[in-house]
Design a protein around this motif. Sequence first.
Motif, PDB file in Angstrom:
ATOM      1  N   ILE A 191       0.848  -1.201   0.000  1.00 55.46           N
ATOM      2  CA  ILE A 191       0.000   0.000   0.000  1.00 55.46           C
ATOM      3  C   ILE A 191       0.878   1.244   0.000  1.00 55.46           C
ATOM      4  O   ILE A 191       1.851   1.335   0.754  1.00 55.46           O
ATOM      5  N   ASP A 192       0.530   2.202  -0.834  1.00 52.58           N
ATOM      6  CA  ASP A 192       1.239   3.483  -0.905  1.00 52.58           C
ATOM      7  C   ASP A 192       0.430   4.534  -0.158  1.00 52.58           C
ATOM      8  O   ASP A 192      -0.643   4.935  -0.594  1.00 52.58           O
ATOM      9  N   TRP A 193       0.969   4.958   1.002  1.00 53.19           N
ATOM     10  CA  TRP A 193       0.281   5.968   1.801  1.00 53.19           C
ATOM     11  C   TRP A 193       0.827   7.376   1.558  1.00 53.19           C
ATOM     12  O   TRP A 193       0.300   8.337   2.119  1.00 53.19           O
ATOM     13  N   VAL A 236     -12.925  -2.867  -1.298  1.00 47.72           N
ATOM     14  CA  VAL A 236     -12.065  -3.183  -2.440  1.00 47.72           C
ATOM     15  C   VAL A 236     -11.708  -1.918  -3.213  1.00 47.72           C
ATOM     16  O   VAL A 236     -10.548  -1.711  -3.598  1.00 47.72           O
ATOM     17  N   VAL A 237     -12.692  -1.056  -3.442  1.00 50.56           N
ATOM     18  CA  VAL A 237     -12.423   0.186  -4.175  1.00 50.56           C
ATOM     19  C   VAL A 237     -11.460   1.058  -3.390  1.00 50.56           C
ATOM     20  O   VAL A 237     -10.503   1.624  -3.955  1.00 50.56           O
ATOM     21  N   TRP A 238     -11.694   1.205  -2.090  1.00 54.93           N
ATOM     22  CA  TRP A 238     -10.798   2.020  -1.250  1.00 54.93           C
ATOM     23  C   TRP A 238      -9.377   1.478  -1.275  1.00 54.93           C
ATOM     24  O   TRP A 238      -8.415   2.237  -1.428  1.00 54.93           O
ATOM     25  N   LEU A 239      -9.231   0.154  -1.156  1.00 53.60           N
ATOM     26  CA  LEU A 239      -7.901  -0.438  -1.124  1.00 53.60           C
ATOM     27  C   LEU A 239      -7.204  -0.317  -2.476  1.00 53.60           C
ATOM     28  O   LEU A 239      -6.010  -0.002  -2.548  1.00 53.60           O
ATOM     29  N   ASP A 240      -7.936  -0.524  -3.556  1.00 56.71           N
ATOM     30  CA  ASP A 240      -7.330  -0.445  -4.886  1.00 56.71           C
ATOM     31  C   ASP A 240      -6.813   0.953  -5.197  1.00 56.71           C
ATOM     32  O   ASP A 240      -5.860   1.115  -5.976  1.00 56.71           O
ATOM     33  N   ARG A 241      -7.416   1.952  -4.621  1.00 54.38           N
ATOM     34  CA  ARG A 241      -6.944   3.322  -4.846  1.00 54.38           C
ATOM     35  C   ARG A 241      -5.573   3.550  -4.218  1.00 54.38           C
ATOM     36  O   ARG A 241      -4.849   4.470  -4.627  1.00 54.38           O
ATOM     37  N   ARG A 242      -5.206   2.733  -3.250  1.00 44.75           N
ATOM     38  CA  ARG A 242      -3.940   2.900  -2.538  1.00 44.75           C
ATOM     39  C   ARG A 242      -2.891   1.848  -2.888  1.00 44.75           C
ATOM     40  O   ARG A 242      -1.698   2.054  -2.649  1.00 44.75           O
ATOM     41  N   LEU A 243      -3.310   0.703  -3.417  1.00 42.59           N
ATOM     42  CA  LEU A 243      -2.355  -0.360  -3.701  1.00 42.59           C
ATOM     43  C   LEU A 243      -1.374   0.041  -4.803  1.00 42.59           C
ATOM     44  O   LEU A 243      -1.767   0.642  -5.804  1.00 42.59           O
ATOM     45  N   CYS A 258      -5.775  -9.410   6.089  1.00 42.10           N
ATOM     46  CA  CYS A 258      -5.982  -8.251   5.223  1.00 42.10           C
ATOM     47  C   CYS A 258      -4.698  -7.436   5.104  1.00 42.10           C
ATOM     48  O   CYS A 258      -3.879  -7.384   6.026  1.00 42.10           O
ATOM     49  N   LYS A 259      -4.539  -6.780   3.976  1.00 45.46           N
ATOM     50  CA  LYS A 259      -3.305  -6.046   3.694  1.00 45.46           C
ATOM     51  C   LYS A 259      -3.101  -4.813   4.567  1.00 45.46           C
ATOM     52  O   LYS A 259      -1.957  -4.518   4.941  1.00 45.46           O
ATOM     53  N   PRO A 260      -4.142  -4.029   4.881  1.00 40.43           N
ATOM     54  CA  PRO A 260      -3.893  -2.855   5.731  1.00 40.43           C
ATOM     55  C   PRO A 260      -3.273  -3.193   7.084  1.00 40.43           C
ATOM     56  O   PRO A 260      -2.632  -2.339   7.698  1.00 40.43           O
ATOM     57  N   LEU A 261      -3.470  -4.415   7.560  1.00 34.72           N
ATOM     58  CA  LEU A 261      -2.852  -4.836   8.813  1.00 34.72           C
ATOM     59  C   LEU A 261      -1.568  -5.627   8.565  1.00 34.72           C
ATOM     60  O   LEU A 261      -0.960  -6.138   9.514  1.00 34.72           O
ATOM     61  N   ASP A 262      -1.151  -5.736   7.329  1.00 37.71           N
ATOM     62  CA  ASP A 262       0.029  -6.507   6.933  1.00 37.71           C
ATOM     63  C   ASP A 262      -0.086  -7.958   7.389  1.00 37.71           C
ATOM     64  O   ASP A 262       0.927  -8.640   7.600  1.00 37.71           O
TER      65      ASP A 262
END
Length: 432
Positions: free
Chosen positions: A72-74, A139-146, A240-244
């Motif tokens: 994820i790119d923050w 999914v949409v929220w995560l794809d915007r950051r992946l 989930c990816k946001p929690l690594d």
Amino acid sequence: MPSQADSCPRSAVSHGVGLSGLAGLGLWTLVARHFGMNGPNAGLAAILACGLPMVLWSLLVDKVHRNPSTGIDWQGPPRAWRAVLDISLVKIAGLWATWMGIAIFYCLARWYWTGNYRFSMNLFMDAAPWLVLFSIPYVVWLDRRLVDPKDATYAFGLWVIGGAAGKPDMAQVADHARAWAVKGFFLAFMLSIVPGNFASVVDWRFDHVFANPVNLAAFLIAVMFMVDVCMATVGYLLTCKPLDSHIRSANPALAGWLAALICYPPFVLMGGGGPLDYHAGGAEWDVWTQGHTLLQWLLGGWLVLLTAVYAWATVVFGIRFSNLTHRGILTHGPYRWTRHPAYLSKNLFWWFSALPFLTVSGSLTDMVRNCAMLAVTNAVYYWRARTEEAHLLSDPHYRAYSEWMDRNGPVPRLVAWATGRGRTAPVPQPAE
């Protein structure tokens, strides 16, 4: 002692994650005991009680969402939702198809609709509409950051919809299927045993607990089994990816799956009446120690210690526990002593609790068979360990950890000494 130059590789999980979850679970257990809450909902609350502190610790203290391994790119601004919508729709189709496939499997497998499993099925049916609904914005929220939103879920979605959408990467399709097979199979089992394990602790009366060493040992063992089950269930839920805590890969080897599945219902071979049942004509340790208080304290204490190591091996995973998967390499806690502390402690526990070399039937045949079947059970877990190592060795971090364990781990060094393999070559040291 390992030298400073030969320090253990860093663990993917900090001590604080598991300890915070253990604290939350302990607090809720005390509350539940005080108010006599021993039903299934109290068991589900126990999962929340240990899961929420671990999530907060992971995000606020360890800041795991910033790890490069999340993908994820923050830093920069997120993509416009229109730019990822096509990708997201493919992934949503893949997710929904995955869940439908798991649901069909549950329908076909009759054991999921009897006994404790019925609780899991009712829970899944209640959660399904919310899961489907929530998956769209997530999914949409995560794809915007992946960094690369075209991951294994996208590949599986391409395979599902077919046509002109594109040709999927079949290696990713297979990995997606394996990862969700792990989650679908084991999560249903874990949720099914949470209420019973939690109630087994809440229902104990303290006057009964302290009546004798056997009762005290049984209570402490029940507590640690409850800890193990609740913590492991959190691990299966929070992939989930946001929690690594996402699944990097699921074991691709058929041998690994066979070795694991025969240790769990409905395929378990070691249960009562199974082909590897090692209890024929036997009795548990409390029967053999009746009237010998000192022996009850010693043997009961040893069994409690082994169970504590087993539970600790789950606690240190934090939110990343699951079978047959790679979700980051652990090198702390009991994993500083041996690569497989849970397997080692569990198998030792069975020998000292079942005492298969003693039989109430007086049958030499039962004694020989019980010892042989438990030895075969031990061999199954050794097989599991080897297949897991073969899977994880594809990661250079695990290779570094494995090599460090060969040099410094107490159990590997003891085994090397006992088998005559000798010592590994020392690590070169800088000149002083």
